[in-house]
Write a protein that holds these residues in place. Structure first.
Motif, short mmCIF file in Angstrom:
data_model
loop_
_atom_site.label_atom_id
_atom_site.label_comp_id
_atom_site.label_asym_id
_atom_site.label_seq_id
_atom_site.Cartn_x
_atom_site.Cartn_y
_atom_site.Cartn_z
N VAL A 45 0.83 -1.20 0.00
CA VAL A 45 0.00 0.00 0.00
C VAL A 45 0.87 1.25 0.00
O VAL A 45 1.96 1.28 0.60
CB VAL A 45 -0.95 0.00 1.22
CG1 VAL A 45 -0.19 0.25 2.52
CG2 VAL A 45 -2.06 1.03 1.05
N ASP A 46 0.42 2.28 -0.69
CA ASP A 46 1.15 3.54 -0.76
C ASP A 46 0.78 4.40 0.46
O ASP A 46 -0.36 4.85 0.58
CB ASP A 46 0.80 4.29 -2.05
CG ASP A 46 1.58 5.58 -2.18
OD1 ASP A 46 2.78 5.53 -2.46
OD2 ASP A 46 0.96 6.65 -1.98
N HIS A 47 1.73 4.61 1.34
CA HIS A 47 1.44 5.30 2.59
C HIS A 47 1.05 6.75 2.37
O HIS A 47 0.22 7.29 3.12
CB HIS A 47 2.65 5.20 3.53
CG HIS A 47 2.85 3.84 4.11
ND1 HIS A 47 3.38 3.63 5.37
CD2 HIS A 47 2.57 2.61 3.63
CE1 HIS A 47 3.43 2.34 5.63
NE2 HIS A 47 2.94 1.69 4.58
N ALA A 48 1.62 7.39 1.37
CA ALA A 48 1.25 8.79 1.09
C ALA A 48 -0.22 8.88 0.67
O ALA A 48 -0.93 9.82 1.07
CB ALA A 48 2.15 9.37 0.01
N SER A 49 -0.68 7.91 -0.10
CA SER A 49 -2.08 7.91 -0.54
C SER A 49 -3.02 7.65 0.64
O SER A 49 -4.12 8.22 0.72
CB SER A 49 -2.30 6.85 -1.62
OG SER A 49 -1.56 7.17 -2.78
N VAL A 50 -2.60 6.77 1.55
CA VAL A 50 -3.39 6.50 2.74
C VAL A 50 -3.53 7.78 3.57
O VAL A 50 -4.63 8.13 4.04
CB VAL A 50 -2.74 5.38 3.58
CG1 VAL A 50 -3.42 5.25 4.95
CG2 VAL A 50 -2.81 4.06 2.83
N ASP A 52 -3.22 10.93 2.49
CA ASP A 52 -4.05 11.89 1.75
C ASP A 52 -5.53 11.56 1.89
O ASP A 52 -6.37 12.45 2.05
CB ASP A 52 -3.67 11.88 0.26
CG ASP A 52 -2.39 12.64 -0.02
OD1 ASP A 52 -1.92 13.39 0.86
OD2 ASP A 52 -1.85 12.48 -1.14
N HIS A 53 -5.85 10.27 1.84
CA HIS A 53 -7.24 9.84 1.96
C HIS A 53 -7.80 10.23 3.33
O HIS A 53 -8.91 10.77 3.44
CB HIS A 53 -7.32 8.33 1.76
CG HIS A 53 -8.71 7.76 1.81
ND1 HIS A 53 -9.36 7.50 3.00
CD2 HIS A 53 -9.58 7.39 0.83
CE1 HIS A 53 -10.56 7.00 2.75
NE2 HIS A 53 -10.70 6.93 1.44
N THR A 86 -11.03 1.13 0.85
CA THR A 86 -10.35 1.80 -0.27
C THR A 86 -9.00 1.15 -0.56
O THR A 86 -8.61 1.02 -1.73
CB THR A 86 -10.15 3.29 0.05
OG1 THR A 86 -11.44 3.90 0.27
CG2 THR A 86 -9.43 4.00 -1.10
N PHE A 87 -8.30 0.71 0.47
CA PHE A 87 -6.92 0.23 0.29
C PHE A 87 -6.76 -1.28 0.53
O PHE A 87 -5.63 -1.76 0.67
CB PHE A 87 -5.98 1.02 1.19
CG PHE A 87 -5.87 2.47 0.80
CD1 PHE A 87 -5.06 2.85 -0.27
CD2 PHE A 87 -6.59 3.45 1.46
CE1 PHE A 87 -4.96 4.19 -0.65
CE2 PHE A 87 -6.50 4.79 1.09
CZ PHE A 87 -5.69 5.16 0.02
N ARG A 218 -3.87 19.79 1.57
CA ARG A 218 -4.63 18.56 1.39
C ARG A 218 -4.87 18.33 -0.10
O ARG A 218 -4.73 19.24 -0.91
CB ARG A 218 -5.96 18.64 2.15
CG ARG A 218 -5.77 18.64 3.67
CD ARG A 218 -7.03 19.08 4.38
NE ARG A 218 -6.89 18.99 5.83
CZ ARG A 218 -6.24 19.87 6.59
NH1 ARG A 218 -5.66 20.93 6.02
NH2 ARG A 218 -6.16 19.72 7.89
N ALA A 219 -5.30 17.10 -0.41
CA ALA A 219 -5.47 16.74 -1.82
C ALA A 219 -6.44 17.66 -2.54
O ALA A 219 -6.26 17.96 -3.73
CB ALA A 219 -5.93 15.29 -1.93
#
Length: 249
Positions: A45-50, A52-53, A86-87, A218-219
């Motif tokens: 899993v991509d920790h940066a995406s987690v 951001d989510h 999601t992940f 934030r995203a």
């Protein structure tokens, strides 16, 4: 025109946000979510995406909490469940949430750290003779504990449990100014979110200040036009050290 020129004089009081303004909450969330990912999510899993989510709150569960529509535990369990779905993690139900939250929240609390410019900013504001306090979208007791843990001495004047709802409602900012004994138009509000903090405070009649720290958006904030906010009468700074001079203090 100075950044302060829209209100025609110096401020008497400054209200500050806590999370990602005074305290590096993003960094604490990153550490807590890394622990969650290691325990519950796929290894790739991509920790940066987690992260951001979690910060983006895509289903609006935390925003519902700030409007007084749900309780703190429910919003966090729903966010945890959505994160897992999601992940690629297992659903987070009532039966599994307590263990999840013990890992997440325990790691989060141990990871609280102030920004390096937080205490110097507060000291500079007090030295300039202005009254200073906190308005936050979290419970008063939690934020008092958080500020004490990181060594920031500020009164938490308004939290989510003060009025039963939070920012961006204008009452929240006006109540903060009232508790500092200042008129809204002579009070600045400093926060890390362009809409929930700076624009909402501005619309409530305060001086809205957005702390646009490099790399911290934030995203859903990447496209925000800082110059447009300035043109609309708000103050934009890249760190807390810029706040006193930006307000003419």
């Amino acid at each position: 025109m100075t950044a302060f020129g829209a209100v025609g004089g110096r401020v008497d009081a400054v209200l500050l946000d806590v999370d990602d303004t005074l305290v590096d909450t993003k960094g604490a969330f990153a550490t807590a979510l890394a622990a969650v990912a290691q325990a519950h999510l796929p290894g790739d899993v991509d920790h940066a995406s987690v992260l951001d989510h979690w910060r983006a709150d895509p289903a609006g569960h935390y925003r519902a909490y700030t409007r007084g529509e749900t309780d703190h535990r429910t919003q966090r369990r729903l966010r945890a469940d959505l994160l897992h779905r999601t992940f690629g993690g297992a659903p987070v139900g009532e039966d599994s949430f307590d263990a999840w939250d013990e890992l997440f929240w325990g790691t989060f609390e141990r990871s609280w750290q102030p920004f390096d410019d937080a205490v110097p900013c507060v000291d500079a504001l007090r030295s300039a003779g202005v009254r200073v306090g906190v308005v936050t979208n979290a419970a008063v007791a939690l934020q008092e504990r958080k500020l004490a843990a990181v060594g920031i001495d500020l009164p938490v004047l308004v939290g989510l449990d003060t009025l039963g709802y939070g920012k961006p409602h204008p009452d929240v900012f006006v109540e903060g100014a009232r508790r500092l004994g200042s008129a809204p138009e002579r009070t600045a509000y400093v926060g890390d979110e362009p809409t929930i903090d700076a624009r909402a405070a501005h619309d409530a009649g305060l001086v809205g200040v957005w702390v646009d720290r490099p790399g911290a958006r934030r995203a859903d904030e990447h496209a925000v036009d800082a110059d447009a906010l300035r043109s609309a009468g708000m103050v934009v700074v890249t760190g807390l050290g810029e706040v006193p001079p930006a307000l003419g203090l």
